[in-house]
Design a protein around this motif. Structure first.
Motif, PDB file in Angstrom:
ATOM      1  N   VAL A  12     -45.173 -24.986  45.175  1.00 17.23           N
ATOM      2  CA  VAL A  12     -44.177 -26.035  44.977  1.00 17.23           C
ATOM      3  C   VAL A  12     -43.538 -25.812  43.608  1.00 17.23           C
ATOM      4  O   VAL A  12     -44.182 -25.306  42.682  1.00 17.23           O
ATOM      5  CB  VAL A  12     -44.806 -27.446  45.089  1.00 17.23           C
ATOM      6  CG1 VAL A  12     -45.789 -27.714  43.973  1.00 17.23           C
ATOM      7  CG2 VAL A  12     -43.745 -28.521  45.154  1.00 17.23           C
ATOM      8  N   GLN A  37     -36.041 -20.942  48.384  1.00 17.05           N
ATOM      9  CA  GLN A  37     -37.014 -21.359  49.401  1.00 17.05           C
ATOM     10  C   GLN A  37     -37.772 -22.606  48.956  1.00 17.05           C
ATOM     11  O   GLN A  37     -37.919 -23.559  49.721  1.00 17.05           O
ATOM     12  CB  GLN A  37     -38.026 -20.242  49.678  1.00 17.05           C
ATOM     13  CG  GLN A  37     -37.539 -19.123  50.532  1.00 17.05           C
ATOM     14  CD  GLN A  37     -38.630 -18.088  50.787  1.00 17.05           C
ATOM     15  OE1 GLN A  37     -39.791 -18.263  50.431  1.00 17.05           O
ATOM     16  NE2 GLN A  37     -38.248 -16.996  51.416  1.00 17.05           N
ATOM     17  N   LEU A  38     -38.253 -22.592  47.741  1.00 16.10           N
ATOM     18  CA  LEU A  38     -39.041 -23.715  47.248  1.00 16.10           C
ATOM     19  C   LEU A  38     -38.189 -24.965  47.046  1.00 16.10           C
ATOM     20  O   LEU A  38     -38.642 -26.076  47.318  1.00 16.10           O
ATOM     21  CB  LEU A  38     -39.764 -23.328  45.952  1.00 16.10           C
ATOM     22  CG  LEU A  38     -40.887 -22.305  46.140  1.00 16.10           C
ATOM     23  CD1 LEU A  38     -41.324 -21.725  44.803  1.00 16.10           C
ATOM     24  CD2 LEU A  38     -42.061 -22.932  46.874  1.00 16.10           C
ATOM     25  N   TYR A  39     -36.970 -24.794  46.606  1.00 13.25           N
ATOM     26  CA  TYR A  39     -36.073 -25.938  46.431  1.00 13.25           C
ATOM     27  C   TYR A  39     -35.773 -26.572  47.794  1.00 13.25           C
ATOM     28  O   TYR A  39     -35.740 -27.790  47.931  1.00 13.25           O
ATOM     29  CB  TYR A  39     -34.772 -25.500  45.751  1.00 13.25           C
ATOM     30  CG  TYR A  39     -33.889 -26.645  45.345  1.00 13.25           C
ATOM     31  CD1 TYR A  39     -34.032 -27.246  44.102  1.00 13.25           C
ATOM     32  CD2 TYR A  39     -32.900 -27.135  46.198  1.00 13.25           C
ATOM     33  CE1 TYR A  39     -33.225 -28.302  43.714  1.00 13.25           C
ATOM     34  CE2 TYR A  39     -32.091 -28.191  45.824  1.00 13.25           C
ATOM     35  CZ  TYR A  39     -32.252 -28.766  44.576  1.00 13.25           C
ATOM     36  OH  TYR A  39     -31.447 -29.823  44.209  1.00 13.25           O
ATOM     37  N   GLY A  40     -35.595 -25.722  48.796  1.00 12.27           N
ATOM     38  CA  GLY A  40     -35.285 -26.198  50.140  1.00 12.27           C
ATOM     39  C   GLY A  40     -36.417 -26.972  50.796  1.00 12.27           C
ATOM     40  O   GLY A  40     -36.185 -27.734  51.737  1.00 12.27           O
ATOM     41  N   SER A  41     -37.616 -26.787  50.316  1.00 10.30           N
ATOM     42  CA  SER A  41     -38.750 -27.504  50.899  1.00 10.30           C
ATOM     43  C   SER A  41     -39.316 -28.570  49.963  1.00 10.30           C
ATOM     44  O   SER A  41     -40.252 -29.272  50.332  1.00 10.30           O
ATOM     45  CB  SER A  41     -39.862 -26.527  51.277  1.00 10.30           C
ATOM     46  OG  SER A  41     -40.370 -25.896  50.128  1.00 10.30           O
ATOM     47  N   PHE A  42     -38.761 -28.680  48.771  1.00 15.16           N
ATOM     48  CA  PHE A  42     -39.274 -29.624  47.772  1.00 15.16           C
ATOM     49  C   PHE A  42     -39.254 -31.046  48.306  1.00 15.16           C
ATOM     50  O   PHE A  42     -38.302 -31.443  48.953  1.00 15.16           O
ATOM     51  CB  PHE A  42     -38.415 -29.534  46.496  1.00 15.16           C
ATOM     52  CG  PHE A  42     -38.975 -30.318  45.350  1.00 15.16           C
ATOM     53  CD1 PHE A  42     -39.941 -29.761  44.543  1.00 15.16           C
ATOM     54  CD2 PHE A  42     -38.550 -31.609  45.098  1.00 15.16           C
ATOM     55  CE1 PHE A  42     -40.474 -30.483  43.481  1.00 15.16           C
ATOM     56  CE2 PHE A  42     -39.080 -32.335  44.048  1.00 15.16           C
ATOM     57  CZ  PHE A  42     -40.035 -31.773  43.236  1.00 15.16           C
ATOM     58  N   ARG A  95     -42.447 -30.736  49.416  1.00 16.97           N
ATOM     59  CA  ARG A  95     -43.549 -30.223  50.245  1.00 16.97           C
ATOM     60  C   ARG A  95     -44.087 -28.921  49.662  1.00 16.97           C
ATOM     61  O   ARG A  95     -43.337 -28.098  49.164  1.00 16.97           O
ATOM     62  CB  ARG A  95     -43.065 -29.915  51.662  1.00 16.97           C
ATOM     63  CG  ARG A  95     -43.031 -31.059  52.596  1.00 16.97           C
ATOM     64  CD  ARG A  95     -42.614 -30.654  54.015  1.00 16.97           C
ATOM     65  NE  ARG A  95     -41.368 -29.897  54.031  1.00 16.97           N
ATOM     66  CZ  ARG A  95     -41.262 -28.619  54.399  1.00 16.97           C
ATOM     67  NH1 ARG A  95     -42.303 -27.944  54.824  1.00 16.97           N
ATOM     68  NH2 ARG A  95     -40.098 -28.007  54.372  1.00 16.97           N
ATOM     69  N   ARG A  96     -45.375 -28.734  49.781  1.00 17.36           N
ATOM     70  CA  ARG A  96     -45.996 -27.462  49.414  1.00 17.36           C
ATOM     71  C   ARG A  96     -45.870 -26.517  50.598  1.00 17.36           C
ATOM     72  O   ARG A  96     -46.095 -26.923  51.739  1.00 17.36           O
ATOM     73  CB  ARG A  96     -47.471 -27.672  49.073  1.00 17.36           C
ATOM     74  CG  ARG A  96     -47.664 -28.454  47.795  1.00 17.36           C
ATOM     75  CD  ARG A  96     -49.144 -28.651  47.498  1.00 17.36           C
ATOM     76  NE  ARG A  96     -49.319 -29.242  46.205  1.00 17.36           N
ATOM     77  CZ  ARG A  96     -49.450 -28.547  45.064  1.00 17.36           C
ATOM     78  NH1 ARG A  96     -49.438 -27.237  45.096  1.00 17.36           N
ATOM     79  NH2 ARG A  96     -49.589 -29.173  43.917  1.00 17.36           N
ATOM     80  N   VAL A  97     -45.482 -25.289  50.339  1.00 21.96           N
ATOM     81  CA  VAL A  97     -45.295 -24.299  51.403  1.00 21.96           C
ATOM     82  C   VAL A  97     -45.912 -22.969  50.977  1.00 21.96           C
ATOM     83  O   VAL A  97     -46.128 -22.722  49.795  1.00 21.96           O
ATOM     84  CB  VAL A  97     -43.797 -24.084  51.728  1.00 21.96           C
ATOM     85  CG1 VAL A  97     -43.169 -25.333  52.310  1.00 21.96           C
ATOM     86  CG2 VAL A  97     -43.021 -23.619  50.507  1.00 21.96           C
ATOM     87  N   GLN A 114     -49.547 -22.814  49.409  1.00 24.10           N
ATOM     88  CA  GLN A 114     -49.184 -24.174  49.015  1.00 24.10           C
ATOM     89  C   GLN A 114     -48.441 -24.209  47.676  1.00 24.10           C
ATOM     90  O   GLN A 114     -48.820 -24.909  46.743  1.00 24.10           O
ATOM     91  CB  GLN A 114     -50.428 -25.070  48.971  1.00 24.10           C
ATOM     92  CG  GLN A 114     -51.125 -25.173  50.317  1.00 24.10           C
ATOM     93  CD  GLN A 114     -52.318 -26.085  50.246  1.00 24.10           C
ATOM     94  OE1 GLN A 114     -52.191 -27.205  49.768  1.00 24.10           O
ATOM     95  NE2 GLN A 114     -53.460 -25.608  50.728  1.00 24.10           N
TER      96      GLN A 114
END
Length: 152
Positions: free
Chosen positions: A82, A19-24, A26-28, A80
């Motif tokens: 990352v 999940q975090l790699y897919g949005s890197f 960006r903070r999610v 948030q």
């Protein structure tokens, strides 16, 4: 055979990292329910052991320097979040097993270099393991990504 809580830990870690790699970069927000499934707190407002194990796995990732977050949202999510530079670089790097394959391999030769590179990364291996649903493959992929010796 590993203890079930250890297998669940590796699966939780794998899902969170993907999940975090897919949005890197960006903070999610990372929600426990998205990883461990729905949870209904008991009459005292306490979450299940499974929910808390997943939440603890997320906190452990931060303690080990693999992610950062601003705050927790109760015991339901990380606010948030990352990946750290360390985790991003490691997930983006090729696995040792792919580095050992001969460049002249027929399967590899047929693919463009950029695709070959993507298919050889730790994140790709973790995604494939999650897709298989096989707990042994998931735990091996996470262990390989963060516990095998790095070349160099």
């Amino acid at each position: 055979m590993a203890d079930i809580h250890v297998e669940e830990f590796y699966k939780d870690v794998a899902i969170a990292l993907v999940q975090l790699y897919g949005s890197f970069p960006r903070r999610v927000n990372v929600f426990v329910e998205d990883i461990a499934g729905p949870d209904e707190p008991d009459e005292f407002g306490l979450h299940s052991k499974r929910h808390m194990a997943c939440f603890s796995a997320l906190l452990w990732l931060q303690e080990e320097g693999l992610l950062r977050y601003v705050d927790t949202i109760r015991q339901d999510a990380l606010d948030q979040a990352v990946l750290t530079q360390k985790a991003f670089v490691r997930l983006s790097s090729p696995t040792l097993e792919h580095q050992a394959l001969p460049r002249e391999s027929v399967e590899r030769e047929a693919l463009p270099d950029s695709v070959q590179k993507d298919l050889s990364t730790h994140i790709h291996r973790i995604r494939q393991a999650l897709k298989s649903g096989h707990s042994g493959r998931i735990s091996e992929a996470v262990q390989t990504a963060f516990f095998e010796d790095t070349p160099g």
